[in-house]
Scaffold this motif. Structure first.
Motif, mmCIF file in Angstrom:
data_model
loop_
_atom_site.group_PDB
_atom_site.id
_atom_site.type_symbol
_atom_site.label_atom_id
_atom_site.label_comp_id
_atom_site.label_asym_id
_atom_site.label_seq_id
_atom_site.Cartn_x
_atom_site.Cartn_y
_atom_site.Cartn_z
ATOM 1 N N LYS A 52 0.807 -1.208 0.000
ATOM 2 C CA LYS A 52 0.000 0.000 0.000
ATOM 3 C C LYS A 52 0.844 1.263 0.000
ATOM 4 C CE LYS A 52 -3.844 2.115 2.491
ATOM 5 N NZ LYS A 52 -4.698 2.015 3.683
ATOM 6 N N ARG A 53 1.908 1.267 0.820
ATOM 7 C CA ARG A 53 2.695 2.487 0.926
ATOM 8 C C ARG A 53 3.434 2.801 -0.364
ATOM 9 N NH1 ARG A 53 7.880 1.162 4.781
ATOM 10 N NH2 ARG A 53 8.801 -0.439 3.484
ATOM 11 N N SER A 90 9.208 3.182 -7.017
ATOM 12 C CA SER A 90 9.458 3.282 -5.583
ATOM 13 C C SER A 90 10.799 2.683 -5.206
ATOM 14 C CB SER A 90 8.342 2.586 -4.810
ATOM 15 O OG SER A 90 7.129 3.264 -4.981
ATOM 16 N N LEU A 119 0.323 11.861 -0.580
ATOM 17 C CA LEU A 119 0.370 10.744 0.365
ATOM 18 C C LEU A 119 -0.609 10.954 1.518
ATOM 19 C CD1 LEU A 119 1.839 8.095 1.048
ATOM 20 C CD2 LEU A 119 3.474 9.464 2.360
ATOM 21 N N ASP A 171 -2.740 7.702 1.493
ATOM 22 C CA ASP A 171 -2.356 6.744 2.536
ATOM 23 C C ASP A 171 -2.058 7.505 3.823
ATOM 24 O OD1 ASP A 171 -1.454 4.641 4.063
ATOM 25 O OD2 ASP A 171 -0.314 3.724 2.432
ATOM 26 N N ALA A 195 -2.190 6.729 6.856
ATOM 27 C CA ALA A 195 -1.457 5.997 7.890
ATOM 28 C C ALA A 195 0.047 6.156 7.713
ATOM 29 C CB ALA A 195 -1.848 4.522 7.865
ATOM 30 N N VAL A 196 0.519 6.017 6.478
ATOM 31 C CA VAL A 196 1.949 6.198 6.214
ATOM 32 C C VAL A 196 2.347 7.642 6.456
ATOM 33 C CG1 VAL A 196 3.714 6.165 4.423
ATOM 34 C CG2 VAL A 196 2.112 4.269 4.621
ATOM 35 N N TYR A 197 1.478 8.564 6.055
ATOM 36 C CA TYR A 197 1.767 9.982 6.281
ATOM 37 C C TYR A 197 1.910 10.263 7.770
ATOM 38 C CZ TYR A 197 1.434 15.056 6.149
ATOM 39 O OH TYR A 197 1.692 16.387 6.308
ATOM 40 N N LYS A 254 2.790 8.185 10.062
ATOM 41 C CA LYS A 254 4.027 7.555 10.527
ATOM 42 C C LYS A 254 5.227 8.460 10.241
ATOM 43 C CE LYS A 254 6.865 3.396 9.944
ATOM 44 N NZ LYS A 254 7.028 2.116 9.207
ATOM 45 N N ILE A 255 5.256 9.042 9.050
ATOM 46 C CA ILE A 255 6.340 9.965 8.696
ATOM 47 C C ILE A 255 6.308 11.178 9.621
ATOM 48 C CG2 ILE A 255 7.187 11.531 6.897
ATOM 49 C CD1 ILE A 255 6.163 9.509 4.830
ATOM 50 N N ALA A 311 10.520 5.997 4.169
ATOM 51 C CA ALA A 311 9.195 5.442 3.878
ATOM 52 C C ALA A 311 8.971 5.215 2.393
ATOM 53 C CB ALA A 311 8.115 6.380 4.403
ATOM 54 N N ASP A 354 10.956 -2.356 2.115
ATOM 55 C CA ASP A 354 11.965 -2.830 3.068
ATOM 56 C C ASP A 354 12.947 -3.812 2.453
ATOM 57 O OD1 ASP A 354 9.623 -2.919 5.857
ATOM 58 O OD2 ASP A 354 10.837 -1.293 5.035
#
Length: 356
Positions: A2-3, A13, A57, A61, A63-65, A67-68, A285, A289
């Motif tokens: 998703k991210r 990415s 973002l 998304d 949630a990722v935003y 987190k950042i 992000a 990974d």
């Protein structure tokens, strides 16, 4: 993932982290090599394009935003470009984070920074070598292997046939004959490729990046300008990193193409907000990974940021002791537990955020 989808397609990415790293490095922390590379290109100035990736973002998304944002908020001294440096017995000085670009949004100082700059007795930048490109080039020719392969090595010889073909195709698409850069060290070519076309054209046309503009303005006003490093020392630091790391960054940056415009716009937006603590969380992000290279990027951060910070503080202290200095260095040097703000505190200074 998703991210990944939230920022770009998967293939982009995988390259995005490397490109963000190059932008973070060249635009925010590494002055000399950027100006070396930009001087090689000649073009009419195209219109700047690009979208703010973080805004996209935040919608696609959240949630990722978040987190950042959380990681940025936890970064010591991660908000603000202007900092006041005070020490008993010394007249106060100022530390300001720059972006090594010519974009008017960058080269126009915020009001508080402009006031501090105008009142300063001495202006300090990363390296005064950049004020005379001919002299800088003459000095660098004493160590040609920092810029060029001086043996039989070429860029293509370090790549697989497929990667070499991809690199040459990307260079052709940008109007750069591969043969003209075949002997160039990868970090020099990466500096050129990390620039969006509009910025590259402005620099090639003689427009000064913010740091140079500040130094030239000081000279015109009769104020002394001091440097904390040499161009050679900056390039030696870059050359000390593994060649494979640089080659990977070069190939993936070339493959990314026009997405450099989005990175450029995102960096400027963050810079205008003074969100220096968000640069690293964003670029962490942006990468899946399993494609990460933690050891490579740890070495990158240690060599190009942390170690140089120690040298900057050491060289700045005698200048700051004279009082009323305005020190302008790449914004990435400011935040974090090993950033300049903390390093100056460890050296006995009271360091206070003054906003933008």
């Amino acid at each position: 993932m998703k991210r990944v989808i939230a920022i770009a397609d998967r293939a982009a990415s995988i390259s995005l982290k490397l490109l963000v790293a190059l932008n973070v490095l060249f635009f925010l922390s590494f002055l000399a090599v950027l100006l070396f590379a930009a001087g090689r290109a000649h073009a009419e100035i195209p219109t700047c394009t690009g979208a703010d990736m973080l805004s996209a973002l935040q919608t696609s998304d959240p949630a990722v935003y978040r987190k950042i944002e959380a990681e940025a908020a936890a970064t010591p001294n991660g908000k603000g470009l202007l900092w006041k440096l005070e020490k008993p017995g010394e007249e106060p000085s100022f530390l300001f984070g720059t972006m090594h670009m010519t974009d008017p949004r960058v080269t126009t100082l915020p009001p508080a920074a402009q006031k501090a700059y105008d009142a300063a007795a001495t202006i300090v930048i990363e390296t005064t070598d950049v004020l005379d490109k001919q002299q800088m080039m003459a000095a660098m020719l004493k160590e040609p292997d920092l810029m060029m392969f001086t043996d039989s090595t070429t860029l293509s010889s370090l790549l697989s046939p497929n990667d070499a073909a991809a690199m040459n195709a990307a260079l052709d698409a940008r109007g750069i004959p591969p043969a003209t850069v075949a002997k160039m060290k990868p970090w020099m070519l990466s500096a050129m490729m990390a620039l969006p076309p509009c910025e590259l054209a402005r620099q090639s046309g003689g427009a000064p990046v913010l740091d140079v503009k500040l130094a030239e303005g000081a000279k015109a006003a009769g104020k002394p300008v001091e440097g904390l490093e040499t161009a050679a020392s900056q390039l030696r630091a870059m050359a000390s990193l593994p060649l494979a790391f640089h080659m990977k960054g070069l190939v993936d940056t070339l493959k990314l193409g026009d997405k450099v415009n989005d990175i450029n716009e995102t960096m400027i937006v963050l810079y205008q907000r003074g969100d220096t603590g968000m640069f690293w969380p964003l670029f962490r992000a942006a990468m899946p990974d399993q494609q990460d290279d933690p050891a490579g990027y740890a070495a990158f951060e240690e060599t190009m940021i942390t170690s140089r910070n120690k040298v900057m503080v050491e060289h700045a202290e005698p200048i700051l002791a004279r009082g009323n200095a305005f020190m302008a260095v790449g914004a990435l040097h400011l935040p974090g537990p090993e950033g300049l703000v903390e390093d100056f505190r460890k050296a006995g200074y009271t360091v206070t955020a003054m906003g933008l």
